[in-house]
Design a protein around this motif. Sequence first.
Motif, PDB file in Angstrom:
ATOM      1  N   LEU A 195       0.829  -1.214   0.000  1.00  0.00           N
ATOM      2  CA  LEU A 195       0.000   0.000   0.000  1.00  0.00           C
ATOM      3  C   LEU A 195       0.860   1.259   0.000  1.00  0.00           C
ATOM      4  O   LEU A 195       0.394   2.345  -0.350  1.00  0.00           O
ATOM      5  N   MET A 196       2.123   1.118   0.419  1.00  0.00           N
ATOM      6  CA  MET A 196       3.042   2.256   0.437  1.00  0.00           C
ATOM      7  C   MET A 196       3.738   2.446  -0.907  1.00  0.00           C
ATOM      8  O   MET A 196       4.392   3.457  -1.142  1.00  0.00           O
ATOM      9  N   GLU A 197       3.651   1.459  -1.765  1.00  0.00           N
ATOM     10  CA  GLU A 197       4.428   1.520  -2.991  1.00  0.00           C
ATOM     11  C   GLU A 197       3.667   2.085  -4.179  1.00  0.00           C
ATOM     12  O   GLU A 197       4.237   2.333  -5.229  1.00  0.00           O
ATOM     13  N   ASP A 198       2.384   2.272  -3.991  1.00  0.00           N
ATOM     14  CA  ASP A 198       1.540   2.778  -5.068  1.00  0.00           C
ATOM     15  C   ASP A 198       1.059   4.172  -4.670  1.00  0.00           C
ATOM     16  O   ASP A 198       0.576   4.366  -3.560  1.00  0.00           O
ATOM     17  N   ASP A 199       1.213   5.135  -5.580  1.00  0.00           N
ATOM     18  CA  ASP A 199       0.829   6.525  -5.263  1.00  0.00           C
ATOM     19  C   ASP A 199      -0.613   6.644  -4.789  1.00  0.00           C
ATOM     20  O   ASP A 199      -0.915   7.400  -3.875  1.00  0.00           O
ATOM     21  N   ARG A 200      -1.484   5.870  -5.469  1.00  0.00           N
ATOM     22  CA  ARG A 200      -2.904   5.983  -5.149  1.00  0.00           C
ATOM     23  C   ARG A 200      -3.185   5.614  -3.701  1.00  0.00           C
ATOM     24  O   ARG A 200      -3.978   6.241  -3.014  1.00  0.00           O
ATOM     25  N   THR A 201      -2.534   4.553  -3.228  1.00  0.00           N
ATOM     26  CA  THR A 201      -2.813   4.081  -1.871  1.00  0.00           C
ATOM     27  C   THR A 201      -1.939   4.780  -0.834  1.00  0.00           C
ATOM     28  O   THR A 201      -2.377   5.042   0.277  1.00  0.00           O
ATOM     29  N   ARG A 202      -0.705   5.135  -1.216  1.00  0.00           N
ATOM     30  CA  ARG A 202       0.186   5.773  -0.250  1.00  0.00           C
ATOM     31  C   ARG A 202      -0.360   7.107   0.260  1.00  0.00           C
ATOM     32  O   ARG A 202      -0.270   7.414   1.441  1.00  0.00           O
ATOM     33  N   LYS A 203      -0.971   7.855  -0.635  1.00  0.00           N
ATOM     34  CA  LYS A 203      -1.540   9.147  -0.224  1.00  0.00           C
ATOM     35  C   LYS A 203      -2.594   8.959   0.853  1.00  0.00           C
ATOM     36  O   LYS A 203      -2.686   9.751   1.791  1.00  0.00           O
ATOM     37  N   ILE A 204      -3.377   7.930   0.709  1.00  0.00           N
ATOM     38  CA  ILE A 204      -4.442   7.670   1.690  1.00  0.00           C
ATOM     39  C   ILE A 204      -3.838   7.200   3.011  1.00  0.00           C
ATOM     40  O   ILE A 204      -4.266   7.614   4.090  1.00  0.00           O
ATOM     41  N   VAL A 205      -2.816   6.350   2.919  1.00  0.00           N
ATOM     42  CA  VAL A 205      -2.119   5.893   4.126  1.00  0.00           C
ATOM     43  C   VAL A 205      -1.612   7.091   4.926  1.00  0.00           C
ATOM     44  O   VAL A 205      -1.769   7.167   6.146  1.00  0.00           O
ATOM     45  N   GLU A 206      -1.010   8.061   4.209  1.00  0.00           N
ATOM     46  CA  GLU A 206      -0.430   9.227   4.897  1.00  0.00           C
ATOM     47  C   GLU A 206      -1.492  10.035   5.629  1.00  0.00           C
ATOM     48  O   GLU A 206      -1.285  10.477   6.762  1.00  0.00           O
ATOM     49  N   ILE A 207      -2.627  10.196   5.006  1.00  0.00           N
ATOM     50  CA  ILE A 207      -3.714  10.941   5.657  1.00  0.00           C
ATOM     51  C   ILE A 207      -4.200  10.210   6.915  1.00  0.00           C
ATOM     52  O   ILE A 207      -4.338  10.803   7.989  1.00  0.00           O
ATOM     53  N   LEU A 208      -4.418   8.910   6.778  1.00  0.00           N
ATOM     54  CA  LEU A 208      -4.968   8.147   7.905  1.00  0.00           C
ATOM     55  C   LEU A 208      -3.963   8.023   9.052  1.00  0.00           C
ATOM     56  O   LEU A 208      -4.340   7.997  10.224  1.00  0.00           O
ATOM     57  N   ALA A 209      -2.673   7.982   8.706  1.00  0.00           N
ATOM     58  CA  ALA A 209      -1.644   7.881   9.743  1.00  0.00           C
ATOM     59  C   ALA A 209      -1.601   9.138  10.600  1.00  0.00           C
ATOM     60  O   ALA A 209      -1.222   9.096  11.770  1.00  0.00           O
ATOM     61  N   ASN A 210      -2.015  10.246  10.006  1.00  0.00           N
ATOM     62  CA  ASN A 210      -1.918  11.521  10.723  1.00  0.00           C
ATOM     63  C   ASN A 210      -3.189  11.932  11.433  1.00  0.00           C
ATOM     64  O   ASN A 210      -3.211  12.951  12.107  1.00  0.00           O
ATOM     65  N   ASP A 211      -4.245  11.167  11.262  1.00  0.00           N
ATOM     66  CA  ASP A 211      -5.519  11.639  11.769  1.00  0.00           C
ATOM     67  C   ASP A 211      -6.438  10.475  12.145  1.00  0.00           C
ATOM     68  O   ASP A 211      -7.141   9.927  11.308  1.00  0.00           O
ATOM     69  N   GLN A 212      -6.385  10.123  13.421  1.00  0.00           N
ATOM     70  CA  GLN A 212      -7.184   8.977  13.873  1.00  0.00           C
ATOM     71  C   GLN A 212      -8.693   9.225  13.716  1.00  0.00           C
ATOM     72  O   GLN A 212      -9.453   8.323  13.371  1.00  0.00           O
ATOM     73  N   GLU A 213      -9.078  10.473  13.965  1.00  0.00           N
ATOM     74  CA  GLU A 213     -10.489  10.860  13.804  1.00  0.00           C
ATOM     75  C   GLU A 213     -10.975  10.533  12.396  1.00  0.00           C
ATOM     76  O   GLU A 213     -12.039   9.963  12.190  1.00  0.00           O
ATOM     77  N   SER A 214     -10.155  10.912  11.443  1.00  0.00           N
ATOM     78  CA  SER A 214     -10.558  10.685  10.061  1.00  0.00           C
ATOM     79  C   SER A 214     -10.535   9.182   9.743  1.00  0.00           C
ATOM     80  O   SER A 214     -11.389   8.687   9.010  1.00  0.00           O
ATOM     81  N   PHE A 215      -9.591   8.434  10.315  1.00  0.00           N
ATOM     82  CA  PHE A 215      -9.627   6.973  10.141  1.00  0.00           C
ATOM     83  C   PHE A 215     -10.941   6.410  10.672  1.00  0.00           C
ATOM     84  O   PHE A 215     -11.594   5.597  10.009  1.00  0.00           O
ATOM     85  N   PHE A 216     -11.356   6.851  11.854  1.00  0.00           N
ATOM     86  CA  PHE A 216     -12.594   6.318  12.436  1.00  0.00           C
ATOM     87  C   PHE A 216     -13.806   6.652  11.569  1.00  0.00           C
ATOM     88  O   PHE A 216     -14.684   5.815  11.353  1.00  0.00           O
ATOM     89  N   ASP A 217     -13.844   7.893  11.052  1.00  0.00           N
ATOM     90  CA  ASP A 217     -14.960   8.270  10.169  1.00  0.00           C
ATOM     91  C   ASP A 217     -14.968   7.421   8.910  1.00  0.00           C
ATOM     92  O   ASP A 217     -16.001   6.926   8.478  1.00  0.00           O
TER      93      ASP A 217
END
Length: 300
Positions: free
Chosen positions: A248-270
């Motif tokens: 998931l870290m090696e593909d631009d499409r998925t890595r961007k989402i990983v970065e957002i979720l890693a920085n924001d637990q609230e947004s992961f829960f939503d």
Amino acid sequence: ELSFNFYAGSCPGAELIVRNTVRSASSSDPSVLGKLLRLIFHDCFVQGCDGSVLIRGNGTERSDPGNASLGGFAVIESVKNILEIFCPGTVSCADILVLAARDAVEALGGPVVPIPTGRRDGRVSMAANVRPNIIDTDFTVDKMINIFSSKGLSVHDLVVLSGAHTIGAAHCNTFNSRFKLDPKGNLELIDASLDNSYAQTLVNKCSSSLDPTTTVVDNDPETSSTFDNQYYKNLLAHKGLFQTDSALMEDDRTRKIVEILANDQESFFDRWTESFLKMSLMGVRVGEEGEIRRSCSAVN
Ligand code: HEM
Ligand SMILES: [Ca+2]
Ligand SMILES: [Ca+2]
């Protein structure tokens, strides 16, 4: 045709009974929580969320090697036994599964996902349907996205639902092809996307027992008993356990989402709330379709 609190009239205690049974089962064996969450993935991806994964017997999904390490069945069956006493023939095993997975997440500190109920149980369960529909740990991101999209799930859903690996455990044989030991016993990484010291820790844990099919390691090396966004932080630190996690870290499409979720637990829960709900609605049977099983491990 699903609705919130579908059993309000026919079995008002249903959701509470699921929740209490999950809680009490996990107080004697905390490992059931991860197992319950994994079960819903393996049910919903094969023929929809219809309880097909629960059926026991020759040639059923449960008999397929791809499902050999599933667990938590006894918890589902004990919920069912209680419900059959209070409201016989009323609550489907398909609903029990989804509710139990929802409650497992809550029990470990995750969000409570409101779940519409009224799913009916399927009557078919075939081993041959497992492997074409379940993702294996050697899959590429493209292959994962394809399977998800064939089920109406997006790239976003893939990354968010993979966050389930913030809890639970895995057998050594699901990741030990990512490294090997040279003749001197030194670590050699086969998959360079893995952090070296994490790999060493995994090697040590896995070699302390001779049988990689019985030894388990935490999915989340930091907080395996908390449903949090640590999984994504682990990915950023190259500590994804499965090849498919690291991928998931090696593909631009998925890595961007990983970065957002890693920085924001609230947004992961939503996001989790949305994606888990979406998965729980896949291919559901309603109305007069299917049946309400009397026992979750067999068709009526
Ligand atoms: C995207 C592709 C996925 C792959 C390749 C994958 C693969 C795996 C593997 C190999 C294991 C270890 C099984 C064992 O050795 O016992 C595992 C565990 C687990 N998976 Fe996944 N998984 C995926 C997606 C999901 C999804 C969508 C969910 C739920 C929403 C999920 C929930 C879990 C949980 C909770 C565990 C821990 C089970 C336990 O503690 O016994 N996985 N997964
Ligand atoms: Ca199913
Ligand atoms: Ca965690």
